[in-house]
Motif scaffolding. Sequence first.
Motif, mmCIF file in Angstrom:
data_model
loop_
_atom_site.group_PDB
_atom_site.id
_atom_site.type_symbol
_atom_site.label_atom_id
_atom_site.label_comp_id
_atom_site.label_asym_id
_atom_site.label_seq_id
_atom_site.Cartn_x
_atom_site.Cartn_y
_atom_site.Cartn_z
ATOM 1 N N PHE A 9 -26.211 -14.048 -4.153
ATOM 2 C CA PHE A 9 -25.688 -14.259 -3.234
ATOM 3 C C PHE A 9 -26.757 -14.801 -1.895
ATOM 4 C CE2 PHE A 9 -24.430 -12.372 1.283
ATOM 5 C CZ PHE A 9 -23.237 -13.257 1.668
ATOM 6 N N LYS A 10 -26.592 -16.403 -2.216
ATOM 7 C CA LYS A 10 -27.464 -17.262 -1.299
ATOM 8 C C LYS A 10 -26.320 -17.329 0.146
ATOM 9 C CE LYS A 10 -28.945 -19.097 -5.523
ATOM 10 N NZ LYS A 10 -29.248 -20.190 -6.670
ATOM 11 N N PHE A 11 -27.298 -17.554 1.132
ATOM 12 C CA PHE A 11 -27.554 -18.438 2.297
ATOM 13 C C PHE A 11 -28.539 -18.396 3.781
ATOM 14 C CE2 PHE A 11 -27.165 -13.346 1.997
ATOM 15 C CZ PHE A 11 -27.856 -13.347 4.019
ATOM 16 N N LYS A 12 -28.414 -19.353 3.955
ATOM 17 C CA LYS A 12 -29.595 -19.376 4.866
ATOM 18 C C LYS A 12 -29.249 -18.515 6.321
ATOM 19 C CE LYS A 12 -30.502 -24.431 4.253
ATOM 20 N NZ LYS A 12 -30.760 -25.571 4.409
ATOM 21 N N THR A 13 -30.563 -18.481 6.462
ATOM 22 C CA THR A 13 -31.043 -16.809 7.398
ATOM 23 C C THR A 13 -32.330 -17.607 8.344
ATOM 24 O OG1 THR A 13 -30.710 -15.042 8.692
ATOM 25 C CG2 THR A 13 -31.862 -15.756 6.107
ATOM 26 N N ILE A 14 -32.749 -16.539 9.514
ATOM 27 C CA ILE A 14 -34.320 -16.626 10.563
ATOM 28 C C ILE A 14 -34.666 -15.514 9.009
ATOM 29 C CG2 ILE A 14 -35.068 -15.959 12.342
ATOM 30 C CD1 ILE A 14 -34.299 -19.023 12.151
ATOM 31 N N ILE A 15 -35.426 -15.344 9.181
ATOM 32 C CA ILE A 15 -36.247 -14.093 8.542
ATOM 33 C C ILE A 15 -37.857 -14.446 8.392
ATOM 34 C CG2 ILE A 15 -35.936 -14.628 5.529
ATOM 35 C CD1 ILE A 15 -35.806 -11.195 5.478
ATOM 36 N N ALA A 36 -21.145 4.926 -6.069
ATOM 37 C CA ALA A 36 -20.785 5.604 -5.263
ATOM 38 C C ALA A 36 -18.993 5.838 -5.919
ATOM 39 C CB ALA A 36 -20.477 5.029 -4.444
ATOM 40 N N ASP A 37 -18.064 7.406 -5.227
ATOM 41 C CA ASP A 37 -17.489 7.804 -5.238
ATOM 42 C C ASP A 37 -16.476 7.020 -4.276
ATOM 43 O OD1 ASP A 37 -17.907 9.644 -8.235
ATOM 44 O OD2 ASP A 37 -18.939 10.251 -6.850
ATOM 45 N N GLU A 38 -16.172 5.358 -4.179
ATOM 46 C CA GLU A 38 -15.664 5.318 -3.510
ATOM 47 C C GLU A 38 -15.550 3.608 -3.551
ATOM 48 O OE1 GLU A 38 -17.063 5.085 0.870
ATOM 49 O OE2 GLU A 38 -18.618 6.419 -0.069
ATOM 50 N N PHE A 39 -14.141 3.508 -3.194
ATOM 51 C CA PHE A 39 -14.351 1.320 -3.536
ATOM 52 C C PHE A 39 -15.562 1.007 -2.103
ATOM 53 C CE2 PHE A 39 -12.427 -2.174 -2.573
ATOM 54 C CZ PHE A 39 -11.577 -3.371 -2.881
ATOM 55 N N ILE A 40 -16.154 -0.186 -3.633
ATOM 56 C CA ILE A 40 -16.920 -0.515 -2.708
ATOM 57 C C ILE A 40 -15.851 -2.659 -3.242
ATOM 58 C CG2 ILE A 40 -19.037 -1.815 -2.775
ATOM 59 C CD1 ILE A 40 -19.495 0.929 -2.212
ATOM 60 N N CYS A 46 -20.557 -9.092 0.998
ATOM 61 C CA CYS A 46 -21.199 -10.461 1.180
ATOM 62 C C CYS A 46 -21.358 -10.501 3.064
ATOM 63 C CB CYS A 46 -20.220 -10.938 0.756
ATOM 64 S SG CYS A 46 -21.406 -10.819 -1.386
ATOM 65 N N GLU A 47 -19.871 -10.191 3.371
ATOM 66 C CA GLU A 47 -20.000 -10.777 4.686
ATOM 67 C C GLU A 47 -20.780 -9.729 5.608
ATOM 68 O OE1 GLU A 47 -15.584 -10.582 5.902
ATOM 69 O OE2 GLU A 47 -15.466 -12.489 4.708
ATOM 70 N N HIS A 48 -20.528 -8.712 5.042
ATOM 71 C CA HIS A 48 -21.768 -7.351 6.076
ATOM 72 C C HIS A 48 -23.375 -8.163 6.624
ATOM 73 C CE1 HIS A 48 -22.994 -3.991 8.267
ATOM 74 N NE2 HIS A 48 -23.140 -3.150 7.460
ATOM 75 N N PHE A 53 -28.353 -10.145 8.771
ATOM 76 C CA PHE A 53 -29.030 -10.673 8.635
ATOM 77 C C PHE A 53 -29.260 -12.131 10.088
ATOM 78 C CE2 PHE A 53 -29.883 -9.711 4.687
ATOM 79 C CZ PHE A 53 -31.496 -10.442 3.916
ATOM 80 N N GLU A 54 -27.469 -12.151 10.218
ATOM 81 C CA GLU A 54 -27.598 -13.050 11.361
ATOM 82 C C GLU A 54 -27.731 -12.277 12.818
ATOM 83 O OE1 GLU A 54 -27.178 -15.945 12.427
ATOM 84 O OE2 GLU A 54 -27.800 -15.823 9.837
ATOM 85 N N LYS A 55 -27.307 -10.866 12.842
ATOM 86 C CA LYS A 55 -27.642 -9.983 14.153
ATOM 87 C C LYS A 55 -29.818 -10.015 14.298
ATOM 88 C CE LYS A 55 -26.124 -5.520 13.746
ATOM 89 N NZ LYS A 55 -25.373 -4.602 13.841
ATOM 90 N N MET A 56 -29.734 -9.711 13.253
ATOM 91 C CA MET A 56 -31.330 -7.780 13.149
ATOM 92 C C MET A 56 -32.049 -9.974 13.207
ATOM 93 S SD MET A 56 -30.303 -5.404 13.044
ATOM 94 C CE MET A 56 -31.570 -4.504 13.029
ATOM 95 N N LYS A 57 -31.516 -10.482 12.665
ATOM 96 C CA LYS A 57 -33.641 -11.756 12.315
ATOM 97 C C LYS A 57 -34.816 -11.206 12.051
ATOM 98 C CE LYS A 57 -31.306 -15.114 15.775
ATOM 99 N NZ LYS A 57 -29.692 -14.686 15.005
ATOM 100 N N PHE A 58 -34.544 -10.382 10.890
ATOM 101 C CA PHE A 58 -35.721 -9.709 10.880
ATOM 102 C C PHE A 58 -36.668 -10.239 10.419
ATOM 103 C CE2 PHE A 58 -31.586 -8.095 8.119
ATOM 104 C CZ PHE A 58 -31.641 -6.460 8.903
ATOM 105 N N LYS A 59 -37.685 -9.916 11.091
ATOM 106 C CA LYS A 59 -39.043 -10.121 10.385
ATOM 107 C C LYS A 59 -39.966 -9.850 9.012
ATOM 108 C CE LYS A 59 -40.155 -11.008 15.758
ATOM 109 N NZ LYS A 59 -41.748 -10.384 16.670
ATOM 110 N N LYS A 60 -39.206 -9.247 8.430
ATOM 111 C CA LYS A 60 -40.173 -8.729 7.286
ATOM 112 C C LYS A 60 -39.056 -8.408 6.545
ATOM 113 C CE LYS A 60 -43.200 -5.626 7.338
ATOM 114 N NZ LYS A 60 -44.616 -4.288 8.169
ATOM 115 N N VAL A 61 -39.458 -8.737 5.293
ATOM 116 C CA VAL A 61 -38.608 -8.790 4.371
ATOM 117 C C VAL A 61 -38.416 -7.363 3.583
ATOM 118 C CG1 VAL A 61 -37.816 -8.704 1.836
ATOM 119 C CG2 VAL A 61 -38.878 -10.851 2.805
ATOM 120 N N GLU A 62 -39.328 -6.407 3.764
ATOM 121 C CA GLU A 62 -39.287 -4.977 3.633
ATOM 122 C C GLU A 62 -38.794 -4.021 4.677
ATOM 123 O OE1 GLU A 62 -43.151 -6.393 2.357
ATOM 124 O OE2 GLU A 62 -41.467 -7.060 3.718
ATOM 125 N N GLU A 63 -38.583 -4.925 5.701
ATOM 126 C CA GLU A 63 -37.512 -4.051 7.609
ATOM 127 C C GLU A 63 -36.572 -4.538 7.044
ATOM 128 O OE1 GLU A 63 -36.967 -5.322 11.892
ATOM 129 O OE2 GLU A 63 -38.595 -6.585 10.351
#
Length: 105
Positions: A9-15, A36-40, A46-48, A53-63
């Motif tokens: 799953f590829k996209f561009k983001t601020i990180i 999981a025992d439920e529908f994924i 993917c959308e979530h 990523f757009e909302k959080m603008k993570f500073k570190k991949v680990e975060e």
Amino acid sequence: MITVFVEDFKFKTIIGLLAFERVKRQKIRVDMGFKADEFIDYTFVCEHTRNEFEKMKFKKVEEALQYFKNNFKEIFPSLEYFYIKISKLKIISNATVGAKIEQLY
């Protein structure tokens, strides 16, 4: 139990921590696995993921890894296993770099 997955799953983001990473979007690849025992729903996952990523603008991949480990457990309470790998595709010209996490709940 079956593992449901999303790969490549590829996209561009601020990180990133560096100044140029905070202003210019970079291409990342996200790979994830769920047991999981439920529908994924792949589309929702993917959308979530992209929206968070757009909302959080993570500073570190680990975060980002820690965030999604907890976030998807909240969304899918029956989650027994979670895997996520985040790769930065063009930070180093001759390598793909990143980090991953696996969690048994």
